[in-house]
Design a protein around this motif. Structure first.
Motif, PDB file in Angstrom:
ATOM      1  N   GLY A 271      42.196  28.062  41.834  1.00 42.93           N
ATOM      2  CA  GLY A 271      43.130  27.307  41.040  1.00 42.93           C
ATOM      3  C   GLY A 271      42.652  25.655  40.849  1.00 42.93           C
ATOM      4  O   GLY A 271      43.384  24.658  40.670  1.00 42.93           O
ATOM      5  N   PHE A 272      41.284  25.532  40.701  1.00 47.45           N
ATOM      6  CA  PHE A 272      40.772  24.824  40.232  1.00 47.45           C
ATOM      7  C   PHE A 272      40.370  24.483  38.877  1.00 47.45           C
ATOM      8  O   PHE A 272      39.837  25.279  38.001  1.00 47.45           O
ATOM      9  N   SER A 273      40.445  23.142  38.128  1.00 46.00           N
ATOM     10  CA  SER A 273      40.091  22.942  36.693  1.00 46.00           C
ATOM     11  C   SER A 273      38.725  23.079  36.384  1.00 46.00           C
ATOM     12  O   SER A 273      38.217  23.308  35.439  1.00 46.00           O
ATOM     13  N   GLY A 274      37.682  22.816  37.622  1.00 49.06           N
ATOM     14  CA  GLY A 274      36.427  23.089  37.359  1.00 49.06           C
ATOM     15  C   GLY A 274      35.612  23.026  38.607  1.00 49.06           C
ATOM     16  O   GLY A 274      35.945  22.850  39.538  1.00 49.06           O
ATOM     17  N   ALA A 275      34.327  23.678  38.546  1.00 43.78           N
ATOM     18  CA  ALA A 275      33.245  23.795  39.575  1.00 43.78           C
ATOM     19  C   ALA A 275      33.116  22.449  40.301  1.00 43.78           C
ATOM     20  O   ALA A 275      33.072  22.315  41.469  1.00 43.78           O
ATOM     21  N   SER A 276      32.957  21.378  39.550  1.00 49.06           N
ATOM     22  CA  SER A 276      32.554  20.089  40.314  1.00 49.06           C
ATOM     23  C   SER A 276      33.821  19.493  41.095  1.00 49.06           C
ATOM     24  O   SER A 276      33.646  19.178  41.945  1.00 49.06           O
ATOM     25  N   TYR A 277      34.998  19.650  40.479  1.00 44.72           N
ATOM     26  CA  TYR A 277      36.073  19.313  41.105  1.00 44.72           C
ATOM     27  C   TYR A 277      36.203  20.103  42.541  1.00 44.72           C
ATOM     28  O   TYR A 277      36.637  19.725  43.666  1.00 44.72           O
ATOM     29  N   MET A 278      36.087  21.349  42.458  1.00 49.41           N
ATOM     30  CA  MET A 278      36.202  22.546  43.592  1.00 49.41           C
ATOM     31  C   MET A 278      34.953  21.955  44.786  1.00 49.41           C
ATOM     32  O   MET A 278      35.387  21.776  45.772  1.00 49.41           O
ATOM     33  N   ALA A 279      33.704  21.562  44.317  1.00 49.44           N
ATOM     34  CA  ALA A 279      33.073  21.372  45.083  1.00 49.44           C
ATOM     35  C   ALA A 279      33.266  19.988  45.859  1.00 49.44           C
ATOM     36  O   ALA A 279      32.814  19.850  46.791  1.00 49.44           O
ATOM     37  N   GLU A 280      33.904  19.079  45.087  1.00 51.18           N
ATOM     38  CA  GLU A 280      34.217  17.814  45.892  1.00 51.18           C
ATOM     39  C   GLU A 280      35.051  17.811  46.572  1.00 51.18           C
ATOM     40  O   GLU A 280      35.133  17.337  47.816  1.00 51.18           O
ATOM     41  N   THR A 281      36.187  18.828  46.372  1.00 43.71           N
ATOM     42  CA  THR A 281      37.361  19.104  47.442  1.00 43.71           C
ATOM     43  C   THR A 281      36.887  19.836  48.371  1.00 43.71           C
ATOM     44  O   THR A 281      37.331  19.581  49.828  1.00 43.71           O
ATOM     45  N   PHE A 282      35.980  20.734  48.388  1.00 42.90           N
ATOM     46  CA  PHE A 282      35.414  21.536  49.415  1.00 42.90           C
ATOM     47  C   PHE A 282      34.648  20.781  50.385  1.00 42.90           C
ATOM     48  O   PHE A 282      34.834  21.061  51.767  1.00 42.90           O
ATOM     49  N   LYS A 283      33.902  19.953  49.918  1.00 44.79           N
ATOM     50  CA  LYS A 283      32.864  19.244  50.788  1.00 44.79           C
ATOM     51  C   LYS A 283      33.676  18.211  51.610  1.00 44.79           C
ATOM     52  O   LYS A 283      33.461  17.999  52.859  1.00 44.79           O
ATOM     53  N   LYS A 284      35.031  17.634  51.197  1.00 42.31           N
ATOM     54  CA  LYS A 284      35.903  16.955  51.975  1.00 42.31           C
ATOM     55  C   LYS A 284      36.356  17.502  53.174  1.00 42.31           C
ATOM     56  O   LYS A 284      36.458  16.781  54.158  1.00 42.31           O
ATOM     57  N   TYR A 285      36.424  18.908  53.338  1.00 47.42           N
ATOM     58  CA  TYR A 285      36.928  19.464  54.254  1.00 47.42           C
ATOM     59  C   TYR A 285      35.990  20.334  55.307  1.00 47.42           C
ATOM     60  O   TYR A 285      36.176  20.480  56.288  1.00 47.42           O
ATOM     61  N   PHE A 286      34.954  20.728  54.510  1.00 46.93           N
ATOM     62  CA  PHE A 286      33.769  21.407  55.279  1.00 46.93           C
ATOM     63  C   PHE A 286      32.630  20.699  55.434  1.00 46.93           C
ATOM     64  O   PHE A 286      31.409  21.358  56.002  1.00 46.93           O
ATOM     65  N   ASN A 287      32.534  19.329  54.946  1.00 45.37           N
ATOM     66  CA  ASN A 287      31.283  18.562  55.097  1.00 45.37           C
ATOM     67  C   ASN A 287      29.989  19.151  54.543  1.00 45.37           C
ATOM     68  O   ASN A 287      28.920  18.741  55.259  1.00 45.37           O
ATOM     69  N   MET A 288      30.116  20.004  53.626  1.00 47.62           N
ATOM     70  CA  MET A 288      29.082  20.441  52.906  1.00 47.62           C
ATOM     71  C   MET A 288      29.408  21.168  51.571  1.00 47.62           C
ATOM     72  O   MET A 288      30.638  21.289  51.572  1.00 47.62           O
ATOM     73  N   SER A 289      28.563  20.871  50.470  1.00 46.26           N
ATOM     74  CA  SER A 289      28.924  21.709  49.377  1.00 46.26           C
ATOM     75  C   SER A 289      28.930  23.212  49.455  1.00 46.26           C
ATOM     76  O   SER A 289      28.713  23.890  50.424  1.00 46.26           O
ATOM     77  N   PRO A 290      29.870  23.668  48.406  1.00 47.41           N
ATOM     78  CA  PRO A 290      29.814  25.249  48.322  1.00 47.41           C
ATOM     79  C   PRO A 290      28.578  26.094  48.389  1.00 47.41           C
ATOM     80  O   PRO A 290      28.455  27.083  49.166  1.00 47.41           O
ATOM     81  N   ARG A 291      27.473  25.445  47.773  1.00 45.17           N
ATOM     82  CA  ARG A 291      26.319  26.057  47.815  1.00 45.17           C
ATOM     83  C   ARG A 291      25.698  25.958  49.141  1.00 45.17           C
ATOM     84  O   ARG A 291      25.003  27.010  49.578  1.00 45.17           O
ATOM     85  N   GLU A 292      25.766  24.850  49.832  1.00 50.72           N
ATOM     86  CA  GLU A 292      25.405  24.649  50.995  1.00 50.72           C
ATOM     87  C   GLU A 292      25.917  25.600  51.928  1.00 50.72           C
ATOM     88  O   GLU A 292      25.390  26.294  53.146  1.00 50.72           O
ATOM     89  N   ARG A 294      27.402  28.537  51.246  1.00 53.61           N
ATOM     90  CA  ARG A 294      26.940  29.841  50.918  1.00 53.61           C
ATOM     91  C   ARG A 294      25.412  30.359  51.498  1.00 53.61           C
ATOM     92  O   ARG A 294      25.345  31.289  52.274  1.00 53.61           O
ATOM     93  N   LYS A 295      24.795  29.193  51.456  1.00 55.71           N
ATOM     94  CA  LYS A 295      23.414  29.482  52.135  1.00 55.71           C
ATOM     95  C   LYS A 295      23.332  29.453  53.666  1.00 55.71           C
ATOM     96  O   LYS A 295      22.783  30.244  54.227  1.00 55.71           O
ATOM     97  N   ALA A 296      24.181  28.591  54.299  1.00 53.92           N
ATOM     98  CA  ALA A 296      24.361  28.736  55.725  1.00 53.92           C
ATOM     99  C   ALA A 296      24.918  30.062  56.035  1.00 53.92           C
ATOM    100  O   ALA A 296      24.485  30.642  57.127  1.00 53.92           O
ATOM    101  N   GLN A 297      25.797  30.663  55.562  1.00 45.48           N
ATOM    102  CA  GLN A 297      26.284  31.992  55.874  1.00 45.48           C
ATOM    103  C   GLN A 297      25.165  33.048  55.645  1.00 45.48           C
ATOM    104  O   GLN A 297      25.249  34.041  56.470  1.00 45.48           O
ATOM    105  N   LYS A 298      24.433  33.083  54.697  1.00 45.57           N
ATOM    106  CA  LYS A 298      23.417  34.063  54.496  1.00 45.57           C
ATOM    107  C   LYS A 298      22.209  33.973  55.470  1.00 45.57           C
ATOM    108  O   LYS A 298      21.447  34.941  55.669  1.00 45.57           O
ATOM    109  N   THR A 299      21.854  32.845  56.050  1.00 43.61           N
ATOM    110  CA  THR A 299      21.133  32.641  57.242  1.00 43.61           C
ATOM    111  C   THR A 299      21.524  32.555  58.613  1.00 43.61           C
ATOM    112  O   THR A 299      20.669  32.406  59.573  1.00 43.61           O
TER     113      THR A 299
END
Length: 300
Positions: A271-292, A294-299
């Motif tokens: 439901g986000f208009s773009g990846a950058s807005y999504m990343a900004e919102t996600f970081k607000k709640y999870f204290n890391m970017s979506p890419r960070e 995903r990397k943390a889950q794989k390790t």
């Protein structure tokens, strides 16, 4: 160091929790857990038909039930009655540890008479959404010991779980007096708001990937925008739109963990208009970017 984002509260479309029972064939979840700022199971409003006992073994934390905040210290235990909306709040610093038992009442419905006389009068009592056993109360140490013994000795033994559950229930029954009901009178008035919130939570789950507004959310609960804001703030400590964004962020986390979709694809699905807005919102709640994340889950 404790690694964040190691677990999720999984919910059905109506907002109720899918309890991760220890055994699929026996409705009991017993676990020694912890909560800290930024973990994915903090501040997630949910409910279930099961009853819940949470007993703090170290540190302090808050527990919110139907919008009422209960501060829990070491030695405190909280009972959350069936179908009430609740969530944990971590301490500002450090970690709180606890033993939690989520148990379906049918475990101790050994006969129709027991169910009618000892179980139903409690789980259907809307005037008592929770019971707070403070560490200094005469029955609190025995209750915590039973919960710790259940976690240490019985979580894979259905007979012992049932035995401990009966003993725990006996302690609880002594709290359900007219005096205790008067002590927390007025809480029953929130039950109507509880049902409206559940309807709005269901609407958000159904439509989170669409463009939805405060008007849409309020309409799904049959309330005004002003009352919608009041209900969400009381029960979840978030505005309706903040709850929506947090809900979308949790969906992002799920997709990051189990798929290889691109950030643009995930933004579109949530439901986000773009990846950058999504990343900004996600970081607000999870204290890391979506890419960070995903990397943390794989390790792990």
């Amino acid at each position: 160091m404790i690694e964040a984002n190691r677990g999720f509260i999984k919910k059905r479309r109506d907002g109720s929790e899918i309890v991760n029972y220890n055994d699929d064939d026996f409705p009991a979840y017993i676990y020694y857990g912890y909560v800290f700022k930024g973990c994915t199971w903090e501040r997630v409003p949910h409910y279930h038909d099961d009853i819940e006992f949470l007993s703090v073994t170290s540190g302090e934390m808050d527990y919110v039930v139907n919008g009422f905040n209960i501060h829990l210290k070491k030695g405190d235990t909280i009972f959350v009655n069936s179908t009430n909306i609740h969530y944990a709040v971590a301490p500002e610093e450090g970690v709180s540890r606890y033993v939690v038992a989520v148990l379906h009442p049918k475990i101790i419905c050994s006969s129709p008479a027991v169910e009618e006389k000892a179980v139903k009068p409690i789980i259907t009592d809307k005037s008592v959404p929770f019971v707070h056993f403070e560490a200094g109360d005469f029955d609190a140490p025995a209750l915590q010991k039973l919960l710790r013994d259940m976690e240490n000795d019985a979580k894979e033994n259905e007979f012992l779980i049932t035995k401990y559950f009966f003993e725990i229930w006996d302690i609880l029954m002594h709290r359900f007096t007219d005096a205790y009901r008067l002590h927390i009178q007025g809480m029953a008035e929130t039950d109507n708001y509880n049902s409206k919130l559940k309807a709005m939570m269901f609407f958000i789950d159904e439509n989170y990937n669409e463009h939805i507004s405060l008007t849409d959310i309020a309409g799904s609960g049959g309330v005004s925008q002003s009352l919608c804001n009041q209900i969400f703030n009381k029960f979840t400590e978030k505005s309706p739109i903040e709850y929506l964004m947090y809900y979308r962020s949790r969906k992002i986390a799920d997709l990051l963990e189990v798929t290889d979709l691109s950030m643009t694809e995930i933004a579109d699905l949530t439901g986000f208009s773009g990846a950058s807005y999504m990343a900004e919102t996600f970081k607000k709640y999870f204290n890391m970017s979506p890419r960070e994340f995903r990397k943390a889950q794989k390790t792990r």
